[in-house]
Motif scaffolding. Structure first.
Motif, PDB file in Angstrom:
ATOM      1  N   PHE A   1       0.836  -1.204   0.000  1.00  0.00           N
ATOM      2  CA  PHE A   1       0.000   0.000   0.000  1.00  0.00           C
ATOM      3  C   PHE A   1       0.872   1.257   0.000  1.00  0.00           C
ATOM      4  O   PHE A   1       0.597   2.214  -0.733  1.00  0.00           O
ATOM      5  CB  PHE A   1      -0.912  -0.008   1.230  1.00  0.00           C
ATOM      6  N   VAL A   2       1.920   1.256   0.789  1.00  0.00           N
ATOM      7  CA  VAL A   2       2.841   2.389   0.847  1.00  0.00           C
ATOM      8  C   VAL A   2       3.467   2.633  -0.523  1.00  0.00           C
ATOM      9  O   VAL A   2       3.558   3.776  -0.996  1.00  0.00           O
ATOM     10  CB  VAL A   2       3.938   2.145   1.902  1.00  0.00           C
ATOM     11  N   ILE A   3       3.878   1.558  -1.186  1.00  0.00           N
ATOM     12  CA  ILE A   3       4.477   1.681  -2.515  1.00  0.00           C
ATOM     13  C   ILE A   3       3.478   2.275  -3.499  1.00  0.00           C
ATOM     14  O   ILE A   3       3.820   3.136  -4.324  1.00  0.00           O
ATOM     15  CB  ILE A   3       4.964   0.303  -3.007  1.00  0.00           C
ATOM     16  N   THR A   4       2.210   1.836  -3.429  1.00  0.00           N
ATOM     17  CA  THR A   4       1.179   2.347  -4.321  1.00  0.00           C
ATOM     18  C   THR A   4       0.959   3.844  -4.111  1.00  0.00           C
ATOM     19  O   THR A   4       0.872   4.615  -5.076  1.00  0.00           O
ATOM     20  CB  THR A   4      -0.141   1.593  -4.104  1.00  0.00           C
ATOM     21  N   ILE A   5       0.866   4.272  -2.851  1.00  0.00           N
ATOM     22  CA  ILE A   5       0.649   5.684  -2.547  1.00  0.00           C
ATOM     23  C   ILE A   5       1.798   6.532  -3.095  1.00  0.00           C
ATOM     24  O   ILE A   5       1.584   7.591  -3.708  1.00  0.00           O
ATOM     25  CB  ILE A   5       0.499   5.896  -1.028  1.00  0.00           C
ATOM     26  N   ARG A   6       3.020   6.058  -2.902  1.00  0.00           N
ATOM     27  CA  ARG A   6       4.180   6.802  -3.410  1.00  0.00           C
ATOM     28  C   ARG A   6       4.200   6.841  -4.933  1.00  0.00           C
ATOM     29  O   ARG A   6       4.537   7.860  -5.538  1.00  0.00           O
ATOM     30  CB  ARG A   6       5.467   6.172  -2.884  1.00  0.00           C
ATOM     31  N   SER A   7       3.820   5.725  -5.550  1.00  0.00           N
ATOM     32  CA  SER A   7       3.853   5.634  -7.012  1.00  0.00           C
ATOM     33  C   SER A   7       2.791   6.514  -7.654  1.00  0.00           C
ATOM     34  O   SER A   7       3.055   7.208  -8.640  1.00  0.00           O
ATOM     35  CB  SER A   7       3.657   4.177  -7.444  1.00  0.00           C
ATOM     36  N   VAL A   8       1.602   6.509  -7.090  1.00  0.00           N
ATOM     37  CA  VAL A   8       0.483   7.232  -7.690  1.00  0.00           C
ATOM     38  C   VAL A   8       0.531   8.730  -7.375  1.00  0.00           C
ATOM     39  O   VAL A   8       0.303   9.572  -8.246  1.00  0.00           O
ATOM     40  CB  VAL A   8      -0.864   6.636  -7.223  1.00  0.00           C
ATOM     41  N   HIS A   9       0.850   9.062  -6.107  1.00  0.00           N
ATOM     42  CA  HIS A   9       0.723  10.456  -5.670  1.00  0.00           C
ATOM     43  C   HIS A   9       2.056  11.186  -5.508  1.00  0.00           C
ATOM     44  O   HIS A   9       2.056  12.368  -5.134  1.00  0.00           O
ATOM     45  CB  HIS A   9      -0.054  10.505  -4.345  1.00  0.00           C
ATOM     46  N   LYS A  10       3.155  10.484  -5.742  1.00  0.00           N
ATOM     47  CA  LYS A  10       4.481  11.100  -5.724  1.00  0.00           C
ATOM     48  C   LYS A  10       4.730  11.887  -4.424  1.00  0.00           C
ATOM     49  O   LYS A  10       4.590  11.361  -3.350  1.00  0.00           O
ATOM     50  CB  LYS A  10       4.657  11.997  -6.950  1.00  0.00           C
ATOM     51  N   GLU A  11       5.113  13.175  -4.547  1.00  0.00           N
ATOM     52  CA  GLU A  11       5.477  13.978  -3.373  1.00  0.00           C
ATOM     53  C   GLU A  11       4.304  14.149  -2.409  1.00  0.00           C
ATOM     54  O   GLU A  11       4.474  14.090  -1.189  1.00  0.00           O
ATOM     55  CB  GLU A  11       5.961  15.349  -3.848  1.00  0.00           C
ATOM     56  N   ASN A  12       3.095  14.346  -2.949  1.00  0.00           N
ATOM     57  CA  ASN A  12       1.919  14.476  -2.080  1.00  0.00           C
ATOM     58  C   ASN A  12       1.671  13.189  -1.302  1.00  0.00           C
ATOM     59  O   ASN A  12       1.264  13.227  -0.138  1.00  0.00           O
ATOM     60  CB  ASN A  12       0.686  14.825  -2.908  1.00  0.00           C
TER      61      ASN A  12
ATOM     62  N   TRP B   1       1.655  12.668   2.754  1.00  0.00           N
ATOM     63  CA  TRP B   1       0.477  12.042   3.385  1.00  0.00           C
ATOM     64  C   TRP B   1       0.904  10.879   4.284  1.00  0.00           C
ATOM     65  O   TRP B   1       0.409  10.745   5.410  1.00  0.00           O
ATOM     66  CB  TRP B   1      -0.474  11.563   2.290  1.00  0.00           C
ATOM     67  N   LEU B   2       1.815  10.060   3.800  1.00  0.00           N
ATOM     68  CA  LEU B   2       2.316   8.931   4.591  1.00  0.00           C
ATOM     69  C   LEU B   2       3.026   9.420   5.847  1.00  0.00           C
ATOM     70  O   LEU B   2       2.870   8.835   6.933  1.00  0.00           O
ATOM     71  CB  LEU B   2       3.265   8.074   3.746  1.00  0.00           C
ATOM     72  N   ASN B   3       3.792  10.502   5.740  1.00  0.00           N
ATOM     73  CA  ASN B   3       4.520  11.026   6.890  1.00  0.00           C
ATOM     74  C   ASN B   3       3.588  11.549   7.974  1.00  0.00           C
ATOM     75  O   ASN B   3       3.943  11.539   9.160  1.00  0.00           O
ATOM     76  CB  ASN B   3       5.471  12.153   6.451  1.00  0.00           C
ATOM     77  N   HIS B   4       2.407  12.014   7.578  1.00  0.00           N
ATOM     78  CA  HIS B   4       1.447  12.568   8.539  1.00  0.00           C
ATOM     79  C   HIS B   4       0.290  11.615   8.826  1.00  0.00           C
ATOM     80  O   HIS B   4      -0.692  12.011   9.457  1.00  0.00           O
ATOM     81  CB  HIS B   4       0.894  13.897   8.012  1.00  0.00           C
ATOM     82  N   PHE B   5       0.423  10.364   8.398  1.00  0.00           N
ATOM     83  CA  PHE B   5      -0.694   9.424   8.511  1.00  0.00           C
ATOM     84  C   PHE B   5      -1.135   9.207   9.954  1.00  0.00           C
ATOM     85  O   PHE B   5      -2.330   9.236  10.257  1.00  0.00           O
ATOM     86  CB  PHE B   5      -0.330   8.079   7.875  1.00  0.00           C
ATOM     87  N   ASN B   6      -0.197   8.982  10.852  1.00  0.00           N
ATOM     88  CA  ASN B   6      -0.565   8.708  12.252  1.00  0.00           C
ATOM     89  C   ASN B   6      -1.262   9.898  12.896  1.00  0.00           C
ATOM     90  O   ASN B   6      -2.200   9.737  13.684  1.00  0.00           O
ATOM     91  CB  ASN B   6       0.669   8.298  13.050  1.00  0.00           C
ATOM     92  N   LYS B   7      -0.837  11.123  12.549  1.00  0.00           N
ATOM     93  CA  LYS B   7      -1.513  12.309  13.071  1.00  0.00           C
ATOM     94  C   LYS B   7      -2.925  12.406  12.502  1.00  0.00           C
ATOM     95  O   LYS B   7      -3.849  12.869  13.184  1.00  0.00           O
ATOM     96  CB  LYS B   7      -0.712  13.560  12.725  1.00  0.00           C
ATOM     97  N   LEU B   8      -3.081  11.961  11.262  1.00  0.00           N
ATOM     98  CA  LEU B   8      -4.408  11.965  10.636  1.00  0.00           C
ATOM     99  C   LEU B   8      -5.345  11.000  11.365  1.00  0.00           C
ATOM    100  O   LEU B   8      -6.511  11.316  11.600  1.00  0.00           O
ATOM    101  CB  LEU B   8      -4.285  11.579   9.161  1.00  0.00           C
TER     102      LEU B   8
END
Length: 301
Positions: A8-19, A23-30
């Motif tokens: 899932f992490v790989i997919t998010i990075r591949s599809v959304h690039k920098e955004n 998003w992954l870096n702030h996921f736990n705060k979300l």
């Protein structure tokens, strides 16, 4: 802290690039923000694809579903579609935060997927009921993606890959783009569609009732909205026979045009295969095989 599957992490990075990385870096705060704002406890997620989706329990014991996605036009389109369907054959929205990519949805129970139905004829009958409930003529002012935008998406892929992409040849790209154009120009009455309707996006909501989830939202031909269903849950052998039986039932039950199904099937199978290659570097074999299957049955539009 909720751990995210590596795929899932790989997919998010591949599809959304920098955004996606942000998003992954702030996921736990979300997650913390959701739990505090809606007074819920988020449980381990369902199997993940392009969004984080998990059951959650409110203080009163009622269960809901939390869906978190990278804020984007696609996420906004899903929210718009959910609001327009307004529970008609579709899961209902409880609350939404567009800026942070948060959806709070009702929990459908028992929630069994249509994919669990082994009898293909029965599954097709259920899907047709959901389709009939969902589809309504589209208004000109709807803020929903259109099949014309998908046509432009394929044209852009062709322009960026003039010699083809992966197993998709330049001839396939040319034919599929031309087919998109011909189909879009001949739509007599556009409808509000799900945009990604298949066996895994239809859940049981009662003893004999079912509803859809995860709409992409699309304005276009009703015939377009059956393609994802046709190409999911196919056997490894005699898959074309299964597709033909599904088409035969859906055309009669929903008064659809068989030839437009074949043409949309060809155009979308090419586009979906290209998308998969761009996002993941590979493709679904069923969609790739379907390209020739649909093309062999197309007639000039």
């Amino acid at each position: 802290m909720i751990p995210l599957p590596n795929e899932f992490v790989i997919t998010i990075r591949s599809v959304h690039k920098e955004n996606g990385e942000q998003w992954l870096n702030h996921f736990n705060k979300l997650i913390e923000k959701c739990e505090a704002r809606w007074d819920i406890q988020i449980m381990p997620p369902f199997p993940l694809s392009y969004n984080f989706v998990a059951p959650a329990v409110r203080r009163d014991g009622k269960e809901v579903v939390v869906k978190l996605g990278v804020p984007s036009e696609e996420f906004n389109a899903e929210v718009n579609a959910l609001q327009l369907f307004n529970g008609r054959g579709m899961v209902k929205i409880i609350d939404v935060d567009l800026q942070n990519g948060i959806l709070i949805l009702e929990r459908l129970t028992p929630g069994k997927m249509l994919a669990s139905i082994e009898d293909d004829a029965q599954a097709t009958r259920i899907a047709s009921r959901v389709m009939k409930a969902l589809w309504v003529p589209a208004s000109d002012c709807l803020q929903i993606p259109t099949s014309e935008q998908r046509e432009r998406a394929l044209l852009n892929i062709w322009l960026e890959n003039p010699e083809g992409i992966g197993p998709i040849t330049k001839e396939m790209l040319q034919k599929a783009t031309g087919t998109f154009t011909a189909l879009n120009r001949s739509i007599e009455r556009p409808y509000l569609l799900h945009g990604d309707l298949h066996h895994y996006n239809i859940l049981k909501t009662g003893s004999d009732s079912w509803a859809a989830i995860d709409p992409k939202g699309l304005i276009g031909d009703r015939e377009y909205d059956v393609i994802q269903f046709l190409l999911n849950r196919l056997p490894t052998e005699n898959w074309s026979t299964v597709i033909e039986k599904r088409i035969a039932f859906l055309t009669e039950e929903l008064d659809l045009d068989r030839q437009r199904i074949y043409s949309w099937g060809f155009a979308h199978s090419v586009l979906a295969t290209c998308w998969s290659i761009e996002d993941h570097g590979n493709y679904d074999e069923a969609f790739y095989q379907a390209i020739q299957y649909f093309w062999d049955r197309c007639r000039p539009i």
